[in-house]
Design an enzyme around this catalytic site. Structure first.
Site, mmCIF file in Angstrom:
data_model
loop_
_atom_site.group_PDB
_atom_site.id
_atom_site.type_symbol
_atom_site.label_atom_id
_atom_site.label_comp_id
_atom_site.label_asym_id
_atom_site.label_seq_id
_atom_site.Cartn_x
_atom_site.Cartn_y
_atom_site.Cartn_z
ATOM 1 N N CYS A 60 -0.833 -5.554 6.562
ATOM 2 C CA CYS A 60 -0.543 -4.358 7.345
ATOM 3 C C CYS A 60 0.238 -4.704 8.606
ATOM 4 O O CYS A 60 1.017 -3.887 9.097
ATOM 5 C CB CYS A 60 -1.827 -3.657 7.744
ATOM 6 N N CYS A 85 0.813 -1.222 0.000
ATOM 7 C CA CYS A 85 0.000 0.000 0.000
ATOM 8 C C CYS A 85 0.844 1.269 0.000
ATOM 9 O O CYS A 85 0.299 2.361 -0.140
ATOM 10 C CB CYS A 85 -0.916 0.033 1.224
HETATM 11 FE FE1 FES Z 1 -1.242 0.336 4.393
HETATM 12 FE FE2 FES Z 1 -2.612 -1.099 6.091
HETATM 13 S S1 FES Z 1 -3.262 -0.466 4.136
HETATM 14 S S2 FES Z 1 -0.622 -0.336 6.299
#
Ligand code: FES
Length: 139
Positions: free
Chosen positions: A107, A38
């Site tokens: 994450c 992400c």
């Molecule tokens: Fe980036 Fe969770 S979506 S750390």
């Protein structure tokens, strides 16, 4: 657990994160990782006394799951020896939170990886400087 369902513990650590912030001093090492999935970012600060994590703080530019897993990680490893802390996995952290939605498991890598990076940097003597606001904005 459903793919979008958070445990009460996860929500608690998200809403009231423990050990947010930074540490300074000669006995402090910083670990930093980015999440390739992400693009989010995590920093862990550890204060090491007698080969143990005497104190720990985190800063994250990540999602709620990253906040919750970091908060739980800091609670789990405070007081551990460095070797014990190296043995803590994202699975341990997720278990301690009573599970994470499967789509959010990536994450939880951030907290464990940043912790392990901090320990590695402590042992190698590598000193990272805290990120500047400009650096954060450019991530
Ligand atoms: Fe980036 Fe969770 S979506 S750390």
């Amino acid at each position: 657990m459903k793919s979008t369902q958070y445990s009460e513990k996860t929500l608690d650590h998200f809403r009231n994160p423990r050990n947010v912030g930074t540490l300074e001093g000669d006995d402090v090492a910083i670990g930093r990782v980015g999440n390739p999935v992400c693009g989010d970012l995590m920093e862990m600060y550890i204060q090491v006394v007698d080969d143990r994590i005497a104190d720990i703080r985190f800063q994250t530019f990540g999602c709620g799951s990253a906040v919750a897993t970091s908060s739980m990680t800091t609670e789990l490893v405070k007081g551990m020896t460095l070797d014990e802390a190296l043995g803590v996995t994202r699975g341990n952290v997720a278990d301690a939170l009573d599970g994470l939605p499967p789509v959010k498991m990536h994450c939880s890598n951030l907290a464990a990886d940043a912790l392990h990076d901090a320990i590695k940097n402590w042992r190698s003597g590598k000193k990272l400087n805290p990120l500047t606001a400009e650096e954060v904005a450019g991530v």
